[in-house]
Motif scaffolding. Sequence first.
Motif, PDB file in Angstrom:
ATOM      1  N   ASP A  23     -59.505   1.697 -50.228  1.00 55.06           N
ATOM      2  CA  ASP A  23     -59.555   3.055 -49.607  1.00 55.06           C
ATOM      3  C   ASP A  23     -60.867   3.391 -49.353  1.00 55.06           C
ATOM      4  OD1 ASP A  23     -60.879   3.422 -51.831  1.00 55.06           O
ATOM      5  OD2 ASP A  23     -59.162   4.348 -52.979  1.00 55.06           O
ATOM      6  N   SER A  24     -61.784   2.404 -48.808  1.00 52.43           N
ATOM      7  CA  SER A  24     -63.123   2.654 -48.397  1.00 52.43           C
ATOM      8  C   SER A  24     -63.089   2.955 -46.804  1.00 52.43           C
ATOM      9  CB  SER A  24     -63.694   1.337 -48.685  1.00 52.43           C
ATOM     10  OG  SER A  24     -63.289   0.473 -47.573  1.00 52.43           O
ATOM     11  N   PRO A  25     -64.338   3.534 -46.361  1.00 49.87           N
ATOM     12  CA  PRO A  25     -64.297   3.619 -44.861  1.00 49.87           C
ATOM     13  C   PRO A  25     -63.917   2.656 -43.970  1.00 49.87           C
ATOM     14  CG  PRO A  25     -66.349   4.396 -46.000  1.00 49.87           C
ATOM     15  CD  PRO A  25     -65.512   3.648 -46.978  1.00 49.87           C
ATOM     16  N   SER A  26     -64.205   1.223 -44.555  1.00 53.12           N
ATOM     17  CA  SER A  26     -63.591   0.206 -43.524  1.00 53.12           C
ATOM     18  C   SER A  26     -62.167   0.380 -43.281  1.00 53.12           C
ATOM     19  CB  SER A  26     -63.949  -1.212 -44.154  1.00 53.12           C
ATOM     20  OG  SER A  26     -63.414  -1.273 -45.379  1.00 53.12           O
ATOM     21  N   THR A  27     -61.229   0.850 -44.265  1.00 56.31           N
ATOM     22  CA  THR A  27     -59.733   1.015 -43.972  1.00 56.31           C
ATOM     23  C   THR A  27     -59.593   1.978 -42.977  1.00 56.31           C
ATOM     24  OG1 THR A  27     -59.106   0.313 -46.215  1.00 56.31           O
ATOM     25  CG2 THR A  27     -57.666   1.488 -45.132  1.00 56.31           C
ATOM     26  N   VAL A  28     -60.248   3.212 -42.919  1.00 59.78           N
ATOM     27  CA  VAL A  28     -59.915   4.098 -41.951  1.00 59.78           C
ATOM     28  C   VAL A  28     -60.678   3.633 -40.541  1.00 59.78           C
ATOM     29  CG1 VAL A  28     -60.953   6.424 -41.183  1.00 59.78           C
ATOM     30  CG2 VAL A  28     -60.671   6.048 -43.512  1.00 59.78           C
ATOM     31  N   GLN A  29     -61.836   2.906 -40.582  1.00 58.98           N
ATOM     32  CA  GLN A  29     -62.385   2.064 -39.220  1.00 58.98           C
ATOM     33  C   GLN A  29     -61.063   1.386 -38.749  1.00 58.98           C
ATOM     34  OE1 GLN A  29     -65.522   0.355 -40.569  1.00 58.98           O
ATOM     35  NE2 GLN A  29     -66.917   1.936 -41.119  1.00 58.98           N
ATOM     36  N   ARG A  30     -60.382   0.635 -39.582  1.00 57.84           N
ATOM     37  CA  ARG A  30     -59.438  -0.285 -39.142  1.00 57.84           C
ATOM     38  C   ARG A  30     -58.012   0.251 -38.649  1.00 57.84           C
ATOM     39  NH1 ARG A  30     -56.881  -5.382 -42.120  1.00 57.84           N
ATOM     40  NH2 ARG A  30     -58.720  -6.242 -40.880  1.00 57.84           N
ATOM     41  N   ALA A  31     -57.960   1.223 -39.320  1.00 55.52           N
ATOM     42  CA  ALA A  31     -56.681   2.321 -39.017  1.00 55.52           C
ATOM     43  C   ALA A  31     -56.851   2.926 -37.932  1.00 55.52           C
ATOM     44  CB  ALA A  31     -56.205   3.236 -40.099  1.00 55.52           C
ATOM     45  N   SER A  32     -58.064   3.494 -37.360  1.00 61.72           N
ATOM     46  CA  SER A  32     -58.501   4.285 -36.208  1.00 61.72           C
ATOM     47  C   SER A  32     -58.227   3.281 -35.083  1.00 61.72           C
ATOM     48  CB  SER A  32     -59.676   5.048 -36.519  1.00 61.72           C
ATOM     49  OG  SER A  32     -60.851   3.961 -36.484  1.00 61.72           O
ATOM     50  N   ARG A  33     -58.741   2.154 -35.217  1.00 57.15           N
ATOM     51  CA  ARG A  33     -58.672   1.130 -34.076  1.00 57.15           C
ATOM     52  C   ARG A  33     -57.255   0.779 -33.621  1.00 57.15           C
ATOM     53  NH1 ARG A  33     -63.152  -1.230 -37.232  1.00 57.15           N
ATOM     54  NH2 ARG A  33     -61.855  -3.041 -37.619  1.00 57.15           N
ATOM     55  N   ILE A  34     -56.623   0.659 -34.703  1.00 59.43           N
ATOM     56  CA  ILE A  34     -55.045   0.343 -34.587  1.00 59.43           C
ATOM     57  C   ILE A  34     -54.460   1.392 -33.773  1.00 59.43           C
ATOM     58  CG2 ILE A  34     -52.819  -0.141 -35.498  1.00 59.43           C
ATOM     59  CD1 ILE A  34     -54.229  -1.570 -37.682  1.00 59.43           C
ATOM     60  N   ILE A  35     -54.684   2.776 -34.280  1.00 64.04           N
ATOM     61  CA  ILE A  35     -54.051   3.920 -33.726  1.00 64.04           C
ATOM     62  C   ILE A  35     -54.726   4.097 -32.180  1.00 64.04           C
ATOM     63  CG2 ILE A  35     -54.526   6.456 -33.500  1.00 64.04           C
ATOM     64  CD1 ILE A  35     -54.318   6.586 -36.509  1.00 64.04           C
ATOM     65  N   GLU A  36     -56.038   3.620 -31.836  1.00 60.90           N
ATOM     66  CA  GLU A  36     -56.534   3.523 -30.519  1.00 60.90           C
ATOM     67  C   GLU A  36     -55.390   2.691 -29.589  1.00 60.90           C
ATOM     68  OE1 GLU A  36     -60.195   1.737 -28.192  1.00 60.90           O
ATOM     69  OE2 GLU A  36     -60.554   2.555 -30.135  1.00 60.90           O
ATOM     70  N   GLN A  82     -51.535  10.739 -40.153  1.00 59.73           N
ATOM     71  CA  GLN A  82     -50.557  11.426 -39.198  1.00 59.73           C
ATOM     72  C   GLN A  82     -51.183  12.336 -38.276  1.00 59.73           C
ATOM     73  OE1 GLN A  82     -49.726  10.669 -42.546  1.00 59.73           O
ATOM     74  NE2 GLN A  82     -47.638  10.501 -42.872  1.00 59.73           N
ATOM     75  N   ASP A  83     -51.957  13.351 -38.974  1.00 58.08           N
ATOM     76  CA  ASP A  83     -52.679  14.571 -38.471  1.00 58.08           C
ATOM     77  C   ASP A  83     -53.794  13.721 -37.450  1.00 58.08           C
ATOM     78  OD1 ASP A  83     -51.602  16.255 -39.871  1.00 58.08           O
ATOM     79  OD2 ASP A  83     -53.218  16.234 -41.626  1.00 58.08           O
ATOM     80  N   TYR A  84     -54.526  12.794 -37.795  1.00 62.43           N
ATOM     81  CA  TYR A  84     -55.239  11.906 -37.120  1.00 62.43           C
ATOM     82  C   TYR A  84     -54.685  11.401 -35.611  1.00 62.43           C
ATOM     83  CZ  TYR A  84     -59.270   8.768 -35.704  1.00 62.43           C
ATOM     84  OH  TYR A  84     -60.101   8.075 -34.949  1.00 62.43           O
ATOM     85  N   LEU A  85     -53.530  10.731 -36.119  1.00 68.02           N
ATOM     86  CA  LEU A  85     -52.704  10.214 -34.819  1.00 68.02           C
ATOM     87  C   LEU A  85     -52.478  11.239 -34.021  1.00 68.02           C
ATOM     88  CD1 LEU A  85     -51.052   7.980 -33.468  1.00 68.02           C
ATOM     89  CD2 LEU A  85     -49.483   8.263 -35.074  1.00 68.02           C
ATOM     90  N   ARG A  86     -51.950  12.372 -34.265  1.00 65.00           N
ATOM     91  CA  ARG A  86     -51.570  13.280 -33.818  1.00 65.00           C
ATOM     92  C   ARG A  86     -52.876  13.957 -32.662  1.00 65.00           C
ATOM     93  NH1 ARG A  86     -48.948  16.463 -36.867  1.00 65.00           N
ATOM     94  NH2 ARG A  86     -50.575  17.757 -37.334  1.00 65.00           N
ATOM     95  N   ARG A  87     -53.881  14.005 -33.368  1.00 63.74           N
ATOM     96  CA  ARG A  87     -55.128  14.597 -32.545  1.00 63.74           C
ATOM     97  C   ARG A  87     -55.348  13.665 -31.373  1.00 63.74           C
ATOM     98  NH1 ARG A  87     -58.426  15.805 -29.849  1.00 63.74           N
ATOM     99  NH2 ARG A  87     -60.205  16.878 -30.139  1.00 63.74           N
ATOM    100  N   VAL A  88     -55.597  12.261 -31.620  1.00 66.55           N
ATOM    101  CA  VAL A  88     -55.487  11.441 -30.712  1.00 66.55           C
ATOM    102  C   VAL A  88     -54.572  11.511 -29.618  1.00 66.55           C
ATOM    103  CG1 VAL A  88     -55.587   8.731 -30.294  1.00 66.55           C
ATOM    104  CG2 VAL A  88     -56.809   9.561 -32.125  1.00 66.55           C
ATOM    105  N   ARG A  89     -53.247  11.524 -29.666  1.00 67.12           N
ATOM    106  CA  ARG A  89     -52.287  11.666 -28.996  1.00 67.12           C
ATOM    107  C   ARG A  89     -52.436  13.327 -28.033  1.00 67.12           C
ATOM    108  NH1 ARG A  89     -47.184  10.045 -32.532  1.00 67.12           N
ATOM    109  NH2 ARG A  89     -47.329   7.676 -32.153  1.00 67.12           N
ATOM    110  N   LEU A  90     -52.923  14.189 -28.800  1.00 62.82           N
ATOM    111  CA  LEU A  90     -53.027  15.477 -27.878  1.00 62.82           C
ATOM    112  C   LEU A  90     -54.450  15.223 -27.054  1.00 62.82           C
ATOM    113  CD1 LEU A  90     -52.689  17.968 -30.854  1.00 62.82           C
ATOM    114  CD2 LEU A  90     -51.261  17.908 -28.868  1.00 62.82           C
TER     115      LEU A  90
END
Length: 326
Positions: free
Chosen positions: A217-230, A266-274
């Motif tokens: 649950d470190s920042p690296s997990t957020v980094q990876r998830a955000s790249r997948i979302i992108e 889910q909030d982050y994914l929605r923000r990217v989609r918007l």
Amino acid sequence: MPQSRSRRGSPDSFGFEGSGDEARAWLDTVYGTELRVSSGLGVVKHDRIDHGDVVFDHVRIDASYSFDSDPMPMLVVVDVLSGMYEFAHDGVTDRITDGGSALVAGWDMPFSGSADHPVQRTTSLSWDVMLAAVEDADPQHPRRHIIFTSYVPRSPAAGARWRATVDQVGAMLPGDATPAQEHAAARLLGHTLLHTFANNVVVRPSLPGEHADDVDDSPSTVQRASRIIEDHASEDLTLGELARECNVTPRALQYAFRTHLGCTPQDYLRRVRLDLARQALRDGSAETVTDAAIRNGFFNPGRFAAYYRDQYDENPGDTLSRTTTP
């Protein structure tokens, strides 16, 4: 005159409102360089939140002007909220309008350009933060020889990801943030910047399964998830699927986002989609609001409009009409 600074633990928060030579001197001082503005400045309104290695600014300049700047002491990204900028680096000029982003200063980069009544958010990162981000991305890289090959996001989704990350980091950092919180925020933003603007450190985006440290649950997990979302922002991406790609449980993924971005995946994914939908409405690639919504994963028009109004304080149809009006 500059408003008095107020300090509540960390960070420093201060602002300015003025014009002319006073405004010119103020901007040179807070950005640590000589901007050499060629024409008179109108009213400048500036607010800053300074977390040390990460600085957030909101600036409104009621004028059209040109500039020729020396390098700045920090790496600076401008997100244009309204108005227009043109930035020139190495003989290449990028034109940025509302909703766009540009890397404008840092790594010994002088720059020049012009602006037309810009309202902007700038995010500045220290050398130490960026050198640490380079070492995270490639421990063998000669850290002081980073070369950016583009000063605009490498894709619309990369730009959306950058702005979503800055939105969330800026919103969740408390006024009395601890050094550890500020360090985590800076690390996440530095890593995101390297994956947003093409450079010789991150030659390609990282793929799922490549890094063994992206499993908690470190920042690296957020980094990876955000790249997948992108990469998959417009697809039907569930929390479970995203967690599996990150090699973590859904609970760990949710905790990582809450801890480091103050929101859910889910909030982050929605923000990217918007953000992507707004880009499509602005650049004319979507002919209708429905088209922009559906291509970016919103299949309920009413819900899309409500999310859009909440994020941008206007209806999506208003954004589209500005694009289509002669």
